[in-house]
Enzyme design. Sequence first.
Site, short mmCIF file in Angstrom:
data_model
loop_
_atom_site.label_atom_id
_atom_site.label_comp_id
_atom_site.label_asym_id
_atom_site.label_seq_id
_atom_site.Cartn_x
_atom_site.Cartn_y
_atom_site.Cartn_z
N SER A 45 0.88 -1.17 0.00
CA SER A 45 0.00 0.00 0.00
C SER A 45 0.91 1.21 0.00
O SER A 45 1.81 1.32 0.85
CB SER A 45 -0.90 -0.02 1.24
OG SER A 45 -1.87 0.99 1.14
N GLU A 46 0.71 2.13 -0.95
CA GLU A 46 1.74 3.15 -1.19
C GLU A 46 1.85 4.20 -0.09
O GLU A 46 2.77 5.00 -0.10
CB GLU A 46 1.56 3.81 -2.57
CG GLU A 46 0.31 4.62 -2.76
CD GLU A 46 -0.81 3.82 -3.42
OE1 GLU A 46 -0.80 2.57 -3.31
OE2 GLU A 46 -1.69 4.43 -4.04
N ASN A 47 0.93 4.17 0.88
CA ASN A 47 1.13 5.05 2.03
C ASN A 47 2.14 4.46 3.02
O ASN A 47 2.44 5.08 4.04
CB ASN A 47 -0.19 5.36 2.74
CG ASN A 47 -0.91 4.11 3.20
OD1 ASN A 47 -0.95 3.11 2.50
ND2 ASN A 47 -1.47 4.17 4.39
#
Lengths: 218, 236
Positions: A45-47
């Site tokens: 998840s790119e966060n």
Amino acid sequence: MLDKNGIAKRIAREVKDGMYVNLGIGIPTLVANYIPEGINVELQSENGILGMGPFPFEGEEDADLINAGKQTVTLLNGSSIFDSATSFGMIRAQKVDLTILGAMEVSENGDIANWKIPGKMVKGMGGAMDLVASAKNIIVAMQQVNKAGESKLLPKCSLPLTGVHCIKKVVTELGVYDILPEGGFKLLERAPGISIEQIKKATAGKLIIEGDIPEMSL
Amino acid sequence: MINKVVKNADEALKDVKDNMTLMLGGFGLCGIPENCIAALVKKGVKGLTCISNNAGVDDFGLGLLLQTKQIKKMISSYVGENAEFERQMLSGELEVDLIPQGTLATRCMAAGYGMPVIFTPAGVGTEIAQGKEVRKFKFNGVEKDYLMEHAFDSDFAIVKAWKGDTVGNLVYRSTARNFNPMMAMAGKITVAEVEHLVPAGELDPDHIHTPGIYVHRIFQGEKYEKRIEQRTVRKR
């Protein structure tokens, strides 16, 4: 015709053992529900998560632990947390094996538009421009036809682009397509009950049909 | 020993002035400097340029500074959760620079690493490449185009951490880390608000995410609401 879950289920078959996979918001998120038993993958998840797990049980939500869609999630054993620069570093360096994202339009030369409708909707690109510019393996999950019945598989995108020449595979409610390096949507599979005629009508871009096209098995 | 501790958000932000550029950490409402945002609303500084991945929701996070029209320009990657933001942007009241999320993070990082520019493939061939220098580089055996992007220049970086000590070392918790470490490195003045402020020596040096050298002022936030934007759960 496939519903959103059907599209997700078909895409899940593209996920192979040992992959690191980034799932975009919308239909791509649903893919996680259909990854077959015995296929071990880590979701990015790119966060800032590798090894993202399912939604938490009621009462166990943690405000500090969300996915890129801002939904509360959990971590699986072996997961890791990192900052945003590291997250996009691993994306840019092609450490993430598979990216699945949604689109408003895809063109026959592999361009994608999914972040802006001028004058109407301007939500921003989030991480999509970074992902499509760097990922080696991108699958687009989308509806092939809009509410007005117009095709979204086009000769050329009409909306502002997210990336150019980057999409190689598209899965829609009607079928599965490869985008050929020389241009064109090559039909690989039909959704259950969908005819070639229906697919032709729903594809504005160059459609390539060679031989018998099998119906997909889900 | 150097002591970076200030009393509260008001003291930490005492010299923020109209028309300054501020970086604010957080992803959605996760890991945002709640106490500093409240203090900026109270202070009433105007004409701010805010660099932050998102713009909060209508009644929380940076949405609060939009309601009071204190923000002149937003530099963000995604603003989908905020009706007032979209209204101000489409009506032209608010200047908005939308940039790719990885570019945003890396432009912060570049500032903290002392590098004036970065080259990224994100946005090549799109409208965000207009007017920017494009160069071809061979990398990993493949030659392709890269966009030149500049390190951010901001007056203040305002971040939120889980724990911090009196010399300014910071430790983040879970995905509340996000942009905070990048931004902490990138401010001319960096203000950190933390949930737990501890004496120097209490944090394990091996576990520090942001070394204190980057942090100029630190305080323990009075309270944290830590609102959840999308509460998603499964049944037992």
